[in-house]
Motif scaffolding. Structure first.
Motif, PDB file in Angstrom:
ATOM      1  N   ALA A   1       0.957  -1.225   0.405  1.00  0.00           N
ATOM      2  CA  ALA A   1      -0.105   0.210   0.377  1.00  0.00           C
ATOM      3  C   ALA A   1       1.011   0.812   0.295  1.00  0.00           C
ATOM      4  CB  ALA A   1      -1.013   0.024   0.991  1.00  0.00           C
ATOM      5  N   THR A   2       2.298   1.469   0.125  1.00  0.00           N
ATOM      6  CA  THR A   2       2.999   2.631   0.578  1.00  0.00           C
ATOM      7  C   THR A   2       3.176   3.213   0.102  1.00  0.00           C
ATOM      8  OG1 THR A   2       3.785   1.223   2.373  1.00  0.00           O
ATOM      9  CG2 THR A   2       5.011   3.764   1.755  1.00  0.00           C
ATOM     10  N   ASN A   3       3.585   2.218  -1.294  1.00  0.00           N
ATOM     11  CA  ASN A   3       4.399   2.511  -2.745  1.00  0.00           C
ATOM     12  C   ASN A   3       2.592   3.134  -3.633  1.00  0.00           C
ATOM     13  OD1 ASN A   3       6.597   2.400  -2.258  1.00  0.00           O
ATOM     14  ND2 ASN A   3       7.525   0.877  -3.444  1.00  0.00           N
ATOM     15  N   LYS A   4       1.523   2.259  -3.243  1.00  0.00           N
ATOM     16  CA  LYS A   4       0.938   2.521  -4.504  1.00  0.00           C
ATOM     17  C   LYS A   4       0.463   3.850  -4.205  1.00  0.00           C
ATOM     18  CE  LYS A   4      -1.567  -1.093  -4.335  1.00  0.00           C
ATOM     19  NZ  LYS A   4      -2.869  -2.910  -3.967  1.00  0.00           N
ATOM     20  N   THR A   5      -0.271   4.050  -2.375  1.00  0.00           N
ATOM     21  CA  THR A   5      -0.540   5.370  -1.857  1.00  0.00           C
ATOM     22  C   THR A   5       0.164   6.698  -2.751  1.00  0.00           C
ATOM     23  OG1 THR A   5      -0.891   4.023  -0.244  1.00  0.00           O
ATOM     24  CG2 THR A   5      -1.290   6.405  -0.099  1.00  0.00           C
ATOM     25  N   MET A   6       1.321   6.361  -2.767  1.00  0.00           N
ATOM     26  CA  MET A   6       2.066   7.215  -3.218  1.00  0.00           C
ATOM     27  C   MET A   6       1.987   8.096  -4.966  1.00  0.00           C
ATOM     28  SD  MET A   6       6.467   7.203  -2.008  1.00  0.00           S
ATOM     29  CE  MET A   6       6.578   7.249   0.023  1.00  0.00           C
ATOM     30  N   TYR A   7       1.831   6.314  -5.225  1.00  0.00           N
ATOM     31  CA  TYR A   7       1.522   6.446  -6.849  1.00  0.00           C
ATOM     32  C   TYR A   7      -0.118   7.258  -7.231  1.00  0.00           C
ATOM     33  CZ  TYR A   7       0.480   5.200 -11.439  1.00  0.00           C
ATOM     34  OH  TYR A   7       0.054   5.296 -12.696  1.00  0.00           O
ATOM     35  N   GLN A   8      -0.946   7.277  -6.162  1.00  0.00           N
ATOM     36  CA  GLN A   8      -2.263   7.619  -6.752  1.00  0.00           C
ATOM     37  C   GLN A   8      -1.855   9.409  -5.617  1.00  0.00           C
ATOM     38  OE1 GLN A   8      -4.893   4.679  -3.586  1.00  0.00           O
ATOM     39  NE2 GLN A   8      -4.505   3.758  -5.271  1.00  0.00           N
ATOM     40  N   GLN A   9      -1.383   9.064  -5.210  1.00  0.00           N
ATOM     41  CA  GLN A   9      -1.251  10.486  -4.739  1.00  0.00           C
ATOM     42  C   GLN A   9      -0.508  11.051  -6.088  1.00  0.00           C
ATOM     43  OE1 GLN A   9       0.886  10.683  -0.810  1.00  0.00           O
ATOM     44  NE2 GLN A   9      -1.210  10.553   0.243  1.00  0.00           N
ATOM     45  N   GLN A  10       0.640  10.921  -6.644  1.00  0.00           N
ATOM     46  CA  GLN A  10       1.074  11.995  -7.555  1.00  0.00           C
ATOM     47  C   GLN A  10       0.534  11.762  -8.711  1.00  0.00           C
ATOM     48  OE1 GLN A  10       3.998   8.183  -8.170  1.00  0.00           O
ATOM     49  NE2 GLN A  10       5.510   9.754  -5.843  1.00  0.00           N
ATOM     50  N   VAL A  11      -0.497  10.397  -9.037  1.00  0.00           N
ATOM     51  CA  VAL A  11      -1.512  10.831 -10.605  1.00  0.00           C
ATOM     52  C   VAL A  11      -2.780  11.837  -9.559  1.00  0.00           C
ATOM     53  CG1 VAL A  11      -3.162   9.143 -11.222  1.00  0.00           C
ATOM     54  CG2 VAL A  11      -1.720   8.382 -10.711  1.00  0.00           C
ATOM     55  N   ARG A  12      -2.806  11.794  -8.120  1.00  0.00           N
ATOM     56  CA  ARG A  12      -3.912  12.746  -7.638  1.00  0.00           C
ATOM     57  C   ARG A  12      -3.544  14.181  -8.584  1.00  0.00           C
ATOM     58  NH1 ARG A  12      -8.514  14.684  -8.144  1.00  0.00           N
ATOM     59  NH2 ARG A  12      -9.005  15.566  -5.643  1.00  0.00           N
ATOM     60  N   ALA A  13      -1.717  14.652  -7.933  1.00  0.00           N
ATOM     61  CA  ALA A  13      -1.550  15.570  -7.732  1.00  0.00           C
ATOM     62  C   ALA A  13      -1.620  16.076  -9.388  1.00  0.00           C
ATOM     63  CB  ALA A  13      -0.021  15.879  -7.263  1.00  0.00           C
ATOM     64  N   ALA A  14      -1.235  15.016 -10.487  1.00  0.00           N
ATOM     65  CA  ALA A  14      -1.391  15.487 -11.358  1.00  0.00           C
ATOM     66  C   ALA A  14      -2.291  15.831 -12.099  1.00  0.00           C
ATOM     67  CB  ALA A  14      -0.805  14.444 -12.689  1.00  0.00           C
ATOM     68  N   GLU A  15      -3.585  15.240 -12.147  1.00  0.00           N
ATOM     69  CA  GLU A  15      -4.868  15.470 -12.734  1.00  0.00           C
ATOM     70  C   GLU A  15      -4.835  16.485 -12.029  1.00  0.00           C
ATOM     71  OE1 GLU A  15      -7.737  12.801 -10.876  1.00  0.00           O
ATOM     72  OE2 GLU A  15      -9.936  13.505 -12.427  1.00  0.00           O
ATOM     73  N   VAL A  16      -5.433  17.141 -10.769  1.00  0.00           N
ATOM     74  CA  VAL A  16      -5.397  18.925  -9.960  1.00  0.00           C
ATOM     75  C   VAL A  16      -4.936  19.579 -10.804  1.00  0.00           C
ATOM     76  CG1 VAL A  16      -5.330  20.393  -8.247  1.00  0.00           C
ATOM     77  CG2 VAL A  16      -6.190  17.164  -8.137  1.00  0.00           C
ATOM     78  N   GLY A  17      -3.133  19.156 -11.420  1.00  0.00           N
ATOM     79  CA  GLY A  17      -2.429  20.113 -11.645  1.00  0.00           C
ATOM     80  C   GLY A  17      -3.087  20.465 -13.005  1.00  0.00           C
ATOM     81  N   PHE A  18      -3.713  19.934 -13.960  1.00  0.00           N
ATOM     82  CA  PHE A  18      -3.686  19.581 -15.137  1.00  0.00           C
ATOM     83  C   PHE A  18      -5.544  20.213 -15.139  1.00  0.00           C
ATOM     84  CE2 PHE A  18      -7.166  17.615 -18.580  1.00  0.00           C
ATOM     85  CZ  PHE A  18      -6.496  18.554 -19.194  1.00  0.00           C
ATOM     86  N   ARG A  19      -6.310  19.989 -14.784  1.00  0.00           N
ATOM     87  CA  ARG A  19      -7.965  20.949 -14.582  1.00  0.00           C
ATOM     88  C   ARG A  19      -7.478  22.658 -14.119  1.00  0.00           C
ATOM     89  NH1 ARG A  19     -11.150  16.964 -15.203  1.00  0.00           N
ATOM     90  NH2 ARG A  19     -10.526  14.679 -14.075  1.00  0.00           N
ATOM     91  N   VAL A  20      -6.103  22.234 -13.260  1.00  0.00           N
ATOM     92  CA  VAL A  20      -6.178  23.670 -12.964  1.00  0.00           C
ATOM     93  C   VAL A  20      -5.966  24.266 -13.361  1.00  0.00           C
ATOM     94  CG1 VAL A  20      -5.186  25.556 -11.125  1.00  0.00           C
ATOM     95  CG2 VAL A  20      -5.914  23.333  -9.794  1.00  0.00           C
ATOM     96  N   TYR A  21      -5.235  24.059 -14.491  1.00  0.00           N
ATOM     97  CA  TYR A  21      -4.242  24.579 -15.201  1.00  0.00           C
ATOM     98  C   TYR A  21      -5.492  24.716 -16.337  1.00  0.00           C
ATOM     99  CZ  TYR A  21      -1.924  25.943 -19.692  1.00  0.00           C
ATOM    100  OH  TYR A  21      -1.569  26.590 -20.773  1.00  0.00           O
ATOM    101  N   GLU A  22      -6.242  24.135 -17.130  1.00  0.00           N
ATOM    102  CA  GLU A  22      -7.352  24.459 -17.848  1.00  0.00           C
ATOM    103  C   GLU A  22      -7.863  25.151 -17.394  1.00  0.00           C
ATOM    104  OE1 GLU A  22      -6.910  22.802 -21.349  1.00  0.00           O
ATOM    105  OE2 GLU A  22      -5.241  21.809 -20.833  1.00  0.00           O
ATOM    106  N   THR A  23      -8.369  25.245 -16.184  1.00  0.00           N
ATOM    107  CA  THR A  23      -9.758  25.936 -15.741  1.00  0.00           C
ATOM    108  C   THR A  23      -9.200  27.413 -15.280  1.00  0.00           C
ATOM    109  OG1 THR A  23     -10.176  24.272 -13.946  1.00  0.00           O
ATOM    110  CG2 THR A  23     -11.151  26.631 -13.641  1.00  0.00           C
ATOM    111  N   VAL A  24      -8.058  27.277 -15.274  1.00  0.00           N
ATOM    112  CA  VAL A  24      -7.204  29.085 -15.186  1.00  0.00           C
ATOM    113  C   VAL A  24      -6.725  29.992 -16.160  1.00  0.00           C
ATOM    114  CG1 VAL A  24      -5.413  30.201 -13.962  1.00  0.00           C
ATOM    115  CG2 VAL A  24      -6.416  28.553 -12.323  1.00  0.00           C
ATOM    116  N   ALA A  25      -6.070  29.264 -17.246  1.00  0.00           N
ATOM    117  CA  ALA A  25      -5.983  29.329 -18.540  1.00  0.00           C
ATOM    118  C   ALA A  25      -7.162  29.663 -19.519  1.00  0.00           C
ATOM    119  CB  ALA A  25      -5.347  28.647 -19.130  1.00  0.00           C
ATOM    120  N   ASP A  26      -8.237  29.085 -19.234  1.00  0.00           N
ATOM    121  CA  ASP A  26      -9.442  29.329 -20.410  1.00  0.00           C
ATOM    122  C   ASP A  26     -10.659  30.538 -19.859  1.00  0.00           C
ATOM    123  OD1 ASP A  26     -11.396  28.301 -22.629  1.00  0.00           O
ATOM    124  OD2 ASP A  26     -12.430  27.638 -20.483  1.00  0.00           O
ATOM    125  N   GLN A  27     -10.306  30.764 -18.299  1.00  0.00           N
ATOM    126  CA  GLN A  27     -11.090  32.201 -17.239  1.00  0.00           C
ATOM    127  C   GLN A  27     -10.491  32.597 -17.945  1.00  0.00           C
ATOM    128  OE1 GLN A  27     -13.527  31.297 -13.736  1.00  0.00           O
ATOM    129  NE2 GLN A  27     -13.043  28.918 -14.882  1.00  0.00           N
TER     130      GLN A  27
END
Lengths: 66, 150
Positions: B22-48
């Motif tokens: 679970a340790t590595n899995k959780t880290m990976y999930q957090q990393q993926v989550r950060a990537a997803e959040v970053g992508f969505r923030v960029y898209e929203t902020v840039a668009d608006q």
């Protein structure tokens, strides 16, 4: 399927089976799937976004000059 | 005696194996989550931000912009530069997460190399999360609304 040597008492087999079932349940509940990170790649520049809204960065400069 | 030993082994198997996995899995999930959040923030902020800039540019075609409007446009120009840097770092971060992921599965990689790859991905996750927060702060100064992220 757990295969143990014949003669191993139920008192050992049952908890081991239960333990293995638990491990499988935990693994299945959180599959270790690779996420396709390509879908989070940022491809559009800010300039592209501006164009989508019908203006360019040159027009921003012009608006600031006037 | 045999029963006691088996029970101890069972307890170890049940609790340590999933915990390690679970340790590595959780880290990976957090990393993926950060990537997803970053992508969505960029898209929203840039668009608006682009929509806001476009609105002001269109206003400037019919009348002179007042100082506060020009100030907003200048801030959006600054934000555009920050978005450009953010885009490059975000995409590089995706590469690092992918690299770390592959390293964990690489049978040739040593344990140290695997650990180093995880640390590198984690350090970059923290960086990208801090940058995402900064982007959100700048966006809020400009009155750009973003969707709830967590």
């Amino acid at each position: 399927m757990l295969v143990l040597a014949p003669g191993v008492p139920d008192s050992i087999v049952k908890p081991v089976r239960l333990g293995l079932a638990l491990i499988h349940a935990i693994r299945d509940s959180e599959p270790d799937k690779d996420v396709d990170l390509k879908k989070f790649e940022i491809t559009q520049e800010f300039e592209d976004k501006l164009r989508q809204h019908g203006v360019t960065s040159e027009e921003i400069e012009e608006a600031l000059r006037n | 005696m045999l029963r006691k030993t088996s029970f101890v082994i069972l307890i170890l198997v049940v609790f340590t194996l999933p915990a390690c996995a679970a340790t590595n899995k959780t880290m990976y999930q957090q990393q993926v989550r950060a990537a997803e959040v970053g992508f969505r923030v960029y898209e929203t902020v840039a668009d608006q931000a682009a929509a806001k800039a476009a609105g002001l540019v269109k206003q400037s075609r019919t009348r002179r912009l007042v100082d506060t409007e020009k100030d907003t446009l200048r801030k959006i120009q600054g934000l555009a530069k920050a978005l450009g840097s953010y885009k490059d770092l975000h995409n590089a971060y995706l590469g690092i997460v992918e690299f770390a992921r592959k390293a964990q599965k690489n049978s040739v990689a040593t344990d140290q190399e695997k650990k180093d790859a995880i640390v590198m991905a984690e350090v970059n996750r923290l960086k990208i999360e801090a940058m995402t927060q900064n982007l959100l702060k700048v966006a809020s100064i400009l009155g750009i609304e973003t969707m709830p992220l967590r």
